[in-house]
Motif scaffolding. Structure first.
Motif, mmCIF file in Angstrom:
data_model
loop_
_atom_site.group_PDB
_atom_site.id
_atom_site.type_symbol
_atom_site.label_atom_id
_atom_site.label_comp_id
_atom_site.label_asym_id
_atom_site.label_seq_id
_atom_site.Cartn_x
_atom_site.Cartn_y
_atom_site.Cartn_z
ATOM 1 N N HIS A 171 4.068 12.632 3.540
ATOM 2 C CA HIS A 171 2.787 12.994 4.355
ATOM 3 C C HIS A 171 1.731 12.176 3.905
ATOM 4 O O HIS A 171 0.999 11.555 4.697
ATOM 5 N N VAL A 172 1.468 12.206 2.478
ATOM 6 C CA VAL A 172 0.222 11.323 2.046
ATOM 7 C C VAL A 172 0.688 9.784 2.481
ATOM 8 O O VAL A 172 -0.378 9.195 2.831
ATOM 9 N N GLN A 173 1.806 9.388 2.252
ATOM 10 C CA GLN A 173 1.987 7.801 2.524
ATOM 11 C C GLN A 173 1.799 7.576 4.138
ATOM 12 O O GLN A 173 1.155 6.541 4.500
ATOM 13 N N MET A 174 2.152 8.611 4.927
ATOM 14 C CA MET A 174 1.822 8.434 6.458
ATOM 15 C C MET A 174 0.447 8.120 6.745
ATOM 16 O O MET A 174 -0.073 7.446 7.422
ATOM 17 N N ALA A 175 -0.361 9.246 6.293
ATOM 18 C CA ALA A 175 -1.714 9.480 6.556
ATOM 19 C C ALA A 175 -2.528 8.140 5.871
ATOM 20 O O ALA A 175 -3.386 7.489 6.575
ATOM 21 N N VAL A 176 -2.104 7.763 4.822
ATOM 22 C CA VAL A 176 -2.532 6.139 4.149
ATOM 23 C C VAL A 176 -2.071 5.057 4.943
ATOM 24 O O VAL A 176 -3.045 4.394 5.296
ATOM 25 N N ASP A 177 -0.881 5.114 5.576
ATOM 26 C CA ASP A 177 -0.595 4.181 6.365
ATOM 27 C C ASP A 177 -1.392 3.904 7.481
ATOM 28 O O ASP A 177 -1.890 3.062 8.101
ATOM 29 N N GLU A 178 -1.690 5.091 8.330
ATOM 30 C CA GLU A 178 -2.549 5.132 9.524
ATOM 31 C C GLU A 178 -3.847 4.688 9.152
ATOM 32 O O GLU A 178 -4.477 4.020 10.052
ATOM 33 N N ALA A 179 -4.450 5.351 8.037
ATOM 34 C CA ALA A 179 -5.847 4.946 7.815
ATOM 35 C C ALA A 179 -6.165 3.351 7.510
ATOM 36 O O ALA A 179 -6.962 2.714 7.854
ATOM 37 N N ILE B 254 0.960 -1.310 0.042
ATOM 38 C CA ILE B 254 -0.079 0.118 -0.132
ATOM 39 C C ILE B 254 0.882 1.168 0.047
ATOM 40 O O ILE B 254 0.599 2.249 -0.680
ATOM 41 N N SER B 255 2.009 1.074 0.992
ATOM 42 C CA SER B 255 2.882 2.485 0.965
ATOM 43 C C SER B 255 3.587 2.577 -0.166
ATOM 44 O O SER B 255 3.663 3.768 -0.481
ATOM 45 N N GLU B 256 4.127 1.781 -0.595
ATOM 46 C CA GLU B 256 4.761 1.819 -2.007
ATOM 47 C C GLU B 256 3.884 2.252 -3.149
ATOM 48 O O GLU B 256 4.284 3.215 -4.024
ATOM 49 N N PHE B 257 2.617 1.853 -3.188
ATOM 50 C CA PHE B 257 1.833 2.372 -4.328
ATOM 51 C C PHE B 257 1.383 3.651 -4.255
ATOM 52 O O PHE B 257 1.455 4.564 -5.115
ATOM 53 N N ILE B 258 1.123 4.109 -3.049
ATOM 54 C CA ILE B 258 0.601 5.389 -2.744
ATOM 55 C C ILE B 258 1.800 6.401 -3.159
ATOM 56 O O ILE B 258 1.431 7.462 -3.615
ATOM 57 N N ALA B 259 2.827 6.095 -2.724
ATOM 58 C CA ALA B 259 4.086 6.977 -2.717
ATOM 59 C C ALA B 259 4.279 7.052 -4.243
ATOM 60 O O ALA B 259 4.398 8.126 -4.967
ATOM 61 N N GLN B 260 4.240 5.904 -5.235
ATOM 62 C CA GLN B 260 4.404 6.310 -6.439
ATOM 63 C C GLN B 260 3.643 6.822 -7.229
ATOM 64 O O GLN B 260 3.771 7.754 -7.968
#
Ligand code: ADP
Ligand code: ADP
Lengths: 146, 113, 146, 113
Positions: A39-47, A19-25
Motif C-alpha cells: 500500500h505504501v509503495q503504491m501511494a508513493v508511486d502515485e505521488a 523509488i518503488s524498490e527503495f520505499i518497499a525496502q
C-alpha cells in the motif's frame, strides 16, 4: 532526524522503479507487513508520478527527494519537488460508481494516496518547494522487532 | 520486476499474459500491446494477470480504456483471469471489479467467449 | 549533476539491505548487466560495512550517503561518511594462498572493492568528511538502451 | 531476500541449507547456527548453498572459521553443495575454492562422509 532514510532521483518516469524498490525496502526494514508495504509503495508511486507528470510537466532536470522514518506507531514519508504548485482542493474526486461509457479515465492518483495512507498533507513553499507528507499508522513495535 | 507481456492468439480469442510491474513508465507499452491486437481486428481478449506483481493507476487506466474499446459496437470484451489477491484489492479500491468479467483461470476465461 | 541518484541512511548494519537494493536497482536502471550489478552491489556492501564498523566504529548516529551516476562508459559511485579517517595504504593485502591453519580471517573487504571495481579512490577531508569513489567501466551505451 | 537457515540432522551428518542474503548484519546469525551444531558434537556438516543469493566477506569469514573448527582434531569437515555460479565466483575471488570440498548436489556431499 536520527533514523531517517532519504532518496534523491531525477524527476523521470524511468526512476519510478528505483523509488518503488527503495520505499518497499525501507518500509520492510521499519517492520511493516507485506500488505502495508504494498500500500505504501503504491501511494508513493502515485505521488511521484504526479510530481513528474504534473509538477515538473515532463521537464527532466528537476529532482525528487523522498524521506521516510518510522516512529513508534507511524511510518512517515515526505516527497519534495521544485516544480509548479497546485491546489489539491480543486481536484474533483473520481466517480467510481459511474457506468463504463461515461466514466472518466484517470484521476485515480490522489484518490489512491488518500485511500492507502491514513494522512496526506500538501505544502507549497516558494523556497523549499512542494512537499507532500503521507502518514501510515501502524501497530506499535514490540521490543522483539527492534 | 520489469514488465513482460506475452501474447497468444487462439482461433477466436487472444490471451495477453502480463507479468511483473506496470507503472506510468511502462503503461504505454501495455497499451500498444492491446492496440496492436485491436488493430488486427482482435477484440475478444483475456488478460491473464497471474504474474502481475504491481499495477498503478496508469496501468488500470489502460485496462479500462481497452475494455471500452473492445465492447464498442458489441464486437468483443476484455476479460480477466488469475487475478492475484493484491491486484484484486486494487481493482476493488478503484471501483473496477463490477466493470470486468473475472475468471479464476485462463481456460475458463477463454472458454467463456 | 543532472542524472545522479542519491541515498542517505543511518550508519547501521541493518541498513545494508536498503543500500544493496538501492545500488542494484540504480545499476540496473543505468543499463548494467546482471553480473556487473552483482559485482557493484558487493563492492558497495563491503565499503559501507567498513564505514559502519570502522569509520563509525559502531556509533549509530552517523549517516552514510551514496551517490551514483552513469556516464557514457562508466558507472561512478561515491560513498560519504563523517566518521574517522584511515590510511588505506597501511592495510596489508590478504594472503589468499595461505594454508587454512595460518590463514587470517577477514581483511577481504578492501580487496573485494579493488577486485570488483576498476578504480577505487579514498579522500579524507575535515569538512566534507570521508569519500570513497568507485568506478566501474562499462561498454558505451547504444542509442537503443537510452 | 532475508536470510533463511534450515538445519537437518541426519544420522552422521547435518545439512545446513542457507537461503537468501548473508551480509555483515546477519552473518552472526549464520555463525550461531553452525556453533549450535558444533556445541552438540556435530562436526560433519554440509552447507547447501542452492538458495544463496548473496554473500559478503562477513559471510565467507563464517564459512572459513566453521571449516577450521570442524577439521580440528580431525573430527569432521564442512563441505559445500549446490554452489550457484555467482557464489562460486566469489569463493574463487577470495581464494577459498581450494580450501573446501565442493559437491554438485547435497546427496553427494552427505554421502561423501
Ligand atoms: N504534484 C502535482 N503537481 C501538480 N498538479 C498535480 C499534482 N498532483 C495532482 N495534480 C493535479 O491533480 C489532477 C488529479 O491527479 P490524479 O488524481 O493523480 O490523477 P491523474 O494524474 O491521473 O490526472 C492532475 O490531473 C493534476 O492536474
Ligand atoms: N572506511 C574505513 N574507515 C576506517 N578504517 C577502515 C575503513 N575501511 C577499512 N578500514 C581498516 O582497514 C582494515 C581492512 O579492512 P577490510 O579489508 O575491509 O577487512 P575487515 O573489515 O574484514 O577488517 C580494517 O580492519 C580497518 O582497520
Amino acid at each position: 532526524m536520527p533514523d531517517e532514510c532519504r532518496l534523491t532521483v531525477p524527476g523521470r518516469l524511468d526512476q519510478l522503479i528505483i523509488i518503488s524498490e527503495f520505499i518497499a525496502q525501507a518500509a520492510r526494514q521499519a517492520g511493516l507487513d507485506e500488505r502495508t508495504v504494498f500500500h505504501v509503495q503504491m501511494a508513493v508511486d502515485e505521488a511521484c508520478t504526479n510530481v513528474i507528470q504534473h509538477a515538473y510537466q515532463g521537464i527532466e532536470d528537476g529532482e525528487i527527494t523522498l524521506a521516510c522514518r518510522r516512529t513508534d506507531d507511524t511510518f512517515v514519508i515526505t516527497i519534495q519537488d521544485h516544480g509548479r504548485p497546485f491546489d489539491p482542493t480543486t481536484v474533483p474526486p473520481p466517480d467510481l460508481g459511474a457506468d463504463l461509457d461515461v466514466r472518466r479515465l484517470g484521476g485515480l492518483g490522489l484518490y489512491f494516496m488518500h485511500r492507502l495512507m491514513d494522512e496526506v498533507h500538501f505544502e507549497f513553499n516558494a523556497e523549499t518547494g512542494n512537499t507532500v507528507t503521507m502518514i501510515k499508522r501502524i501497530a506499535p513495535q514490540s521490543q522483539d522487532d527492534r | 520486476m520489469a514488465l513482460d507481456i506475452d501474447i497468444r492468439n487462439l482461433k477466436r480469442v487472444s490471451v495477453v499474459s502480463i507479468k511483473g510491474r506496470v507503472d506510468s513508465s511502462n503503461a504505454p507499452e501495455l497499451e500498444s500491446a492491446f492496440h496492436s491486437l485491436m488493430d488486427n481486428g482482435r477484440y475478444r481478449l483475456v488478460a491473464d494477470l497471474g504474474g502481475l506483481e504491481y499495477i498503478s493507476s496508469a496501468g488500470l487506466r489502460v485496462l479500462v480504456s481497452t475494455l471500452k474499446a473492445c465492447r464498442r459496437y458489441n464486437r468483443g470484451d476484455l476479460r480477466l483471469s488469475n487475478v492475484p489477491p493484491r491486484i484484486a484489492e486494487v481493482l476493488n479500491l478503484a471501483g473496477m471489479t463490477p466493470l470486468f468479467k473475472i475468471f479464476d483461470d485462463t481456460v475458463g476465461a477463454v472458454g467463456s467467449f
